[in-house]
Design a protein around this motif. Structure first.
Motif, PDB file in Angstrom:
ATOM      1  N   THR A  23       6.126  -7.617  -5.250  1.00  0.00           N
ATOM      2  CA  THR A  23       4.996  -7.923  -6.131  1.00  0.00           C
ATOM      3  C   THR A  23       3.706  -7.344  -5.581  1.00  0.00           C
ATOM      4  O   THR A  23       2.847  -6.886  -6.327  1.00  0.00           O
ATOM      5  CB  THR A  23       4.853  -9.452  -6.289  1.00  0.00           C
ATOM      6  OG1 THR A  23       6.077  -9.989  -6.758  1.00  0.00           O
ATOM      7  CG2 THR A  23       3.741  -9.793  -7.273  1.00  0.00           C
ATOM      8  N   VAL A  24       3.553  -7.380  -4.254  1.00  0.00           N
ATOM      9  CA  VAL A  24       2.358  -6.869  -3.586  1.00  0.00           C
ATOM     10  C   VAL A  24       2.754  -5.647  -2.764  1.00  0.00           C
ATOM     11  O   VAL A  24       3.723  -5.698  -1.997  1.00  0.00           O
ATOM     12  CB  VAL A  24       1.717  -7.943  -2.681  1.00  0.00           C
ATOM     13  CG1 VAL A  24       0.492  -7.388  -1.971  1.00  0.00           C
ATOM     14  CG2 VAL A  24       1.350  -9.178  -3.494  1.00  0.00           C
ATOM     15  N   LEU A  25       2.011  -4.574  -2.922  1.00  0.00           N
ATOM     16  CA  LEU A  25       2.310  -3.321  -2.228  1.00  0.00           C
ATOM     17  C   LEU A  25       1.170  -2.971  -1.277  1.00  0.00           C
ATOM     18  O   LEU A  25       0.000  -3.012  -1.653  1.00  0.00           O
ATOM     19  CB  LEU A  25       2.507  -2.190  -3.235  1.00  0.00           C
ATOM     20  CG  LEU A  25       2.697  -0.787  -2.646  1.00  0.00           C
ATOM     21  CD1 LEU A  25       4.022  -0.701  -1.899  1.00  0.00           C
ATOM     22  CD2 LEU A  25       2.633   0.262  -3.753  1.00  0.00           C
ATOM     23  N   ILE A  26       1.533  -2.633  -0.044  1.00  0.00           N
ATOM     24  CA  ILE A  26       0.566  -2.136   0.945  1.00  0.00           C
ATOM     25  C   ILE A  26       0.975  -0.714   1.279  1.00  0.00           C
ATOM     26  O   ILE A  26       2.136  -0.451   1.596  1.00  0.00           O
ATOM     27  CB  ILE A  26       0.561  -3.006   2.212  1.00  0.00           C
ATOM     28  CG1 ILE A  26       0.225  -4.455   1.852  1.00  0.00           C
ATOM     29  CG2 ILE A  26      -0.429  -2.473   3.234  1.00  0.00           C
ATOM     30  CD1 ILE A  26       0.416  -5.416   2.998  1.00  0.00           C
ATOM     31  N   LEU A  27       0.010   0.192   1.226  1.00  0.00           N
ATOM     32  CA  LEU A  27       0.362   1.599   1.329  1.00  0.00           C
ATOM     33  C   LEU A  27      -0.682   2.360   2.121  1.00  0.00           C
ATOM     34  O   LEU A  27      -1.874   2.249   1.882  1.00  0.00           O
ATOM     35  CB  LEU A  27       0.482   2.191  -0.089  1.00  0.00           C
ATOM     36  CG  LEU A  27       0.733   3.681  -0.217  1.00  0.00           C
ATOM     37  CD1 LEU A  27       2.103   4.033   0.329  1.00  0.00           C
ATOM     38  CD2 LEU A  27       0.625   4.092  -1.685  1.00  0.00           C
TER      39      LEU A  27
ATOM     40  N   LEU B 187      -2.706  -2.623  -2.314  1.00  0.00           N
ATOM     41  CA  LEU B 187      -3.779  -2.413  -1.339  1.00  0.00           C
ATOM     42  C   LEU B 187      -3.460  -1.117  -0.611  1.00  0.00           C
ATOM     43  O   LEU B 187      -2.468  -1.029   0.121  1.00  0.00           O
ATOM     44  CB  LEU B 187      -3.853  -3.578  -0.354  1.00  0.00           C
ATOM     45  CG  LEU B 187      -4.918  -3.486   0.745  1.00  0.00           C
ATOM     46  CD1 LEU B 187      -6.322  -3.441   0.146  1.00  0.00           C
ATOM     47  CD2 LEU B 187      -4.801  -4.670   1.710  1.00  0.00           C
ATOM     48  N   VAL B 188      -4.291  -0.084  -0.827  1.00  0.00           N
ATOM     49  CA  VAL B 188      -3.967   1.256  -0.363  1.00  0.00           C
ATOM     50  C   VAL B 188      -5.059   1.765   0.569  1.00  0.00           C
ATOM     51  O   VAL B 188      -6.248   1.713   0.229  1.00  0.00           O
ATOM     52  CB  VAL B 188      -3.819   2.222  -1.562  1.00  0.00           C
ATOM     53  CG1 VAL B 188      -3.445   3.619  -1.069  1.00  0.00           C
ATOM     54  CG2 VAL B 188      -2.790   1.702  -2.542  1.00  0.00           C
ATOM     55  N   ILE B 189      -4.651   2.226   1.767  1.00  0.00           N
ATOM     56  CA  ILE B 189      -5.581   2.975   2.618  1.00  0.00           C
ATOM     57  C   ILE B 189      -5.656   4.367   2.008  1.00  0.00           C
ATOM     58  O   ILE B 189      -4.727   5.170   2.142  1.00  0.00           O
ATOM     59  CB  ILE B 189      -5.102   3.027   4.076  1.00  0.00           C
ATOM     60  CG1 ILE B 189      -5.008   1.623   4.663  1.00  0.00           C
ATOM     61  CG2 ILE B 189      -6.040   3.885   4.913  1.00  0.00           C
ATOM     62  CD1 ILE B 189      -4.500   1.591   6.084  1.00  0.00           C
ATOM     63  N   ALA B 190      -6.732   4.638   1.273  1.00  0.00           N
ATOM     64  CA  ALA B 190      -6.804   5.828   0.429  1.00  0.00           C
ATOM     65  C   ALA B 190      -7.377   7.016   1.184  1.00  0.00           C
ATOM     66  O   ALA B 190      -8.404   6.908   1.855  1.00  0.00           O
ATOM     67  CB  ALA B 190      -7.651   5.529  -0.807  1.00  0.00           C
ATOM     68  N   HIS B 191      -6.700   8.149   1.030  1.00  0.00           N
ATOM     69  CA  HIS B 191      -7.139   9.398   1.636  1.00  0.00           C
ATOM     70  C   HIS B 191      -7.392  10.466   0.585  1.00  0.00           C
ATOM     71  O   HIS B 191      -7.855  11.551   0.919  1.00  0.00           O
ATOM     72  CB  HIS B 191      -6.080   9.921   2.619  1.00  0.00           C
ATOM     73  CG  HIS B 191      -5.768   8.965   3.724  1.00  0.00           C
ATOM     74  ND1 HIS B 191      -6.277   9.096   4.984  1.00  0.00           N
ATOM     75  CD2 HIS B 191      -4.987   7.859   3.753  1.00  0.00           C
ATOM     76  CE1 HIS B 191      -5.828   8.114   5.758  1.00  0.00           C
ATOM     77  NE2 HIS B 191      -5.042   7.360   5.030  1.00  0.00           N
TER      78      HIS B 191
END
Length: 645
Positions: A560-564, A593-597
């Motif tokens: 349900t929750v995605l960390i990326l 929740l994504v550490i975006a690059h």
């Protein structure tokens, strides 16, 4: 967990730690043998029987010399000869049975102890593994557990065998000639005097030997895996590593030689004492025989029993040495078993059947060092914060991760004491939230706190209104999926690595997940397809292929929750495009929740969180953050503007 326990573990010095053998330690050791008491009792009975049976041959010798030969009794001679053949055969067959019982008890104890230790290690937090060398763990699970098993089966069997043999031999010797028996027993103190000193020496040697072997296991584990071997070759350090291994190997050799010599000197001393006793008995017994005090057969039998008397005495004198040495293995195993579990389910932990994916951070702070401890103490917490994974340490001056796209340097400030300082934000169900900021800003720490790899030292993190610390670990593991920048694969088949997410998945479900992750066609092109071995840490696959396999694995889990961590800048443009396409179905309909690059991810985000120096300095949409003309606007101008959306 208490701060002191973990601090003591981190400061523990193997060369100085010499726990004493206490009643509590012995009771704890005995508890592992308790499930096997019936077999152990039968084993002891068999040992007693074979020990008594072994006393018969000298009596046969006496009867042969004193009766059969002088009386020319052929029938008696035949029976005595048959007895001399039958006794070793019966004793040997029974000893096979006794060995089976001993092995089953010993291997059972090994299984129980190793299983308990491995289970306890699996329950430890991520910090435990970042602060512990893998080779040390392997040494505890293998060498020390086997040493502990030897303490139960080898030492215990020796004690029982020799005690029974000593008592029964003394009884027969007294019945044969009490005066010679007293003389033989008079030298017993000479067997016991050196035992205490030698026991202490060998105990210290055993602990150092285990430490040296653990160091050797650690070095082999670090330099003989794929990553270690690649690093050694790239820097041309083979000769240096061989030299380093040679030094540790030399320590193992030296301690082994010292152990052998100390043991040999000890047994030499016991042998000399036994020889003195035998000489005294021969001398005094010969005088009595010359005076006609007893028959020749009696002295022959007595001399045979003398060897059976001093043998158990020497063994029992050595038992203390063996026992103290073997207890070191138990102590080393218990050191790990006694480590408290940092992150465990609370009593009555809540299991949520369904999760909407509403995440909220409320005034969350987290520190790795003394500041974190002080903050936890002020907040009334009992848990010491954990260190970050190796290579991802966010202490002052360290980089969080390789971040080639967003690389604006952080402002020069005094070293911060907290990795995260008073962070608050909310992610609504189904939202995509992007974490941006310079390297070392605290982004990875945020992603590690959400699946509760660590507990925050202050503040609260909630999932659907429930504090993470009140939820069961099973709920978090089932609900939250994570794709890290460096994907890890087991040395197994593609199928086994995918099924790790969901063991009951069908082949159709595997293929569906892999198609969504843009990796199915590649797998199908392999000779063995989904049964292809990926190699150590997946090294037979490229970085992009491993990343897509990791995405397929998370898709199969269906969290349900995605960390990326969606860093793809180290990949070629084709692999990057495939991964970007694979991320679309992965994030669709999930709280992400994504550490975006990449600019494309940032523009698609419902909310952008801008981190810097452990603080949340800005949050909002792309347009709102540009209007604020702060750090995000600076990052956009220096890094994003040239990148196509």
């Amino acid at each position: 967990m208490a701060h002191g326990n973990w601090s003591a573990f981190l400061r523990y010095d193997e060369t100085k730690g010499k726990p004493k053998i206490t009643r509590s330690l012995l009771r704890r050791v005995a508890s592992y043998a308790r499930p096997y008491l019936p077999r152990a009792a039968l084993m002891l009975l068999i040992i007693a029987f074979t020990s008594v049976l072994g006393l018969a041959p000298p009596l046969l010798y006496r009867d042969l010399i004193d009766n059969a030969i002088p009386n020319r009794d052929l029938t008696r001679l035949n029976w005595l000869a048959l007895g001399m053949i039958a006794i070793p055969i019966v004793s040997g067959l029974i000893s096979v049975w006794q060995r089976f019982l001993s092995a089953s008890v010993g291997e059972g104890i090994i299984y129980d102890l190793r299983q308990e230790l491995y289970t306890h290690m699996q329950r430890q937090s991520l910090r435990f593994f970042t602060n512990t060398k893998t080779g040390e763990l392997m040494s505890r699970l293998n060498n020390d557990v086997i040493g502990a098993q030897n303490a139960v089966t080898g030492t215990l069997v020796n004690i029982v065998t020799n005690v029974i043999g000593l008592i029964s031999t003394l009884a027969i010797m007294i019945s044969l000639e009490w005066r010679l028996t007293i003389l033989a027993v008079a030298i017993f103190p000479l067997f016991l005097l050196p035992t205490r000193r030698v026991g202490v020496i060998l105990r210290d040697i055993a602990r150092k030997a285990m430490e040296y072997n653990a160091n050797m296991n650690t070095l082999m584990n670090e330099t003989l895996n794929v990553n270690g071997a690649l690093l050694v070759k790239l820097f041309g350090r083979q000769a240096d590593e061989v030299q380093r291994f040679g030094q540790i190997n030399a320590n193992v050799r030296a301690i082994g030689i010292r152990r052998a010599l100390v043991g040999r000197w000890f047994f030499l001393g016991l042998g000399i004492v036994g020889s003195i006793g035998s000489a005294l008995v021969f001398w005094w017994g010969g005088r009595l025989a010359l005076q006609g005090a007893f028959t020749v057969g009696t002295i022959v039998a007595f001399v045979n029993y003398l060897g059976q008397l001093y043998g158990p005495i020497s063994a029992l004198a050595n038992v203390r040495v063996e026992f103290e040495t073997a207890m070191v293995s138990f102590e080393r195993v218990f050191e790990y078993l006694d480590l408290p579990v940092e992150i465990a389910d609370r009593p009555g932990a809540v299991t949520l059947p369904q999760v909407a994916g509403h995440v909220q951070f409320s005034h969350v702070s987290f520190g790795y060092g003394a500041a974190g401890l002080a903050l936890a103490a002020q907040a009334g917490e009992s848990e010491e914060p954990a260190a970050p994974p190796a290579g991802r340490d966010e202490r002052p001056g360290d980089a969080e991760e390789s971040d080639p796209v967003i690389s604006a340097p952080a402002p020069t400030l005094a070293p911060r004491l907290l990795a995260l300082d008073d962070i608050s934000f909310e992610i609504k169900p189904g939202q995509l939230v992007a974490l941006v900021g310079p390297s070392g800003a605290g982004k990875t720490t945020v992603t590690y706190l959400l699946p509760r790899l660590y507990d925050c030292t202050a503040g609260q993190i909630t999932l659907d209104g429930h504090d993470l610390r009140d939820l069961s670990g099973a709920t978090l593991a089932h609900t939250i999926g994570m794709v890290t920048q460096e994907s890890y694969l087991f040395h197994d088949t593609v199928r086994a690595n995918l099924l790790y997410a969901r063991p009951d998945a069908t082949q159709t479900e595997l293929e569906t997940a892999c198609r969504a992750a843009n990796i199915h066609d590649f797998i199908a092109s392999l000779r063995d397809g989904y049964d292809t071995i990926v190699g150590e840490r997946g090294y037979r696959f490229s970085g992009g292929e491993k990343q897509r396999l990791a995405i397929a694995r998370v898709l199969l889990k269906n969290p349900t929750v995605l960390i990326l961590d969606e860093a793809t800048s180290h990949l070629d443009s084709h692999s990057e495009a495939l991964i970007q396409d694979a991320l679309q179905p992965l994030m669709q309909g999930r709280t992400s929740l994504v550490i975006a690059h990449r600019l494309s991810t940032i523009l698609a985000a419902d909310l952008i969180l801008v981190m810097n120096q452990g603080r949340l300095v800005e949050q909002g949409t792309h347009a709102e953050l540009l209007a604020q003309d702060g750090l995000y606007a600076s990052l956009y101008e220096t890094q994003f503007r040239q990148e196509p959306a």
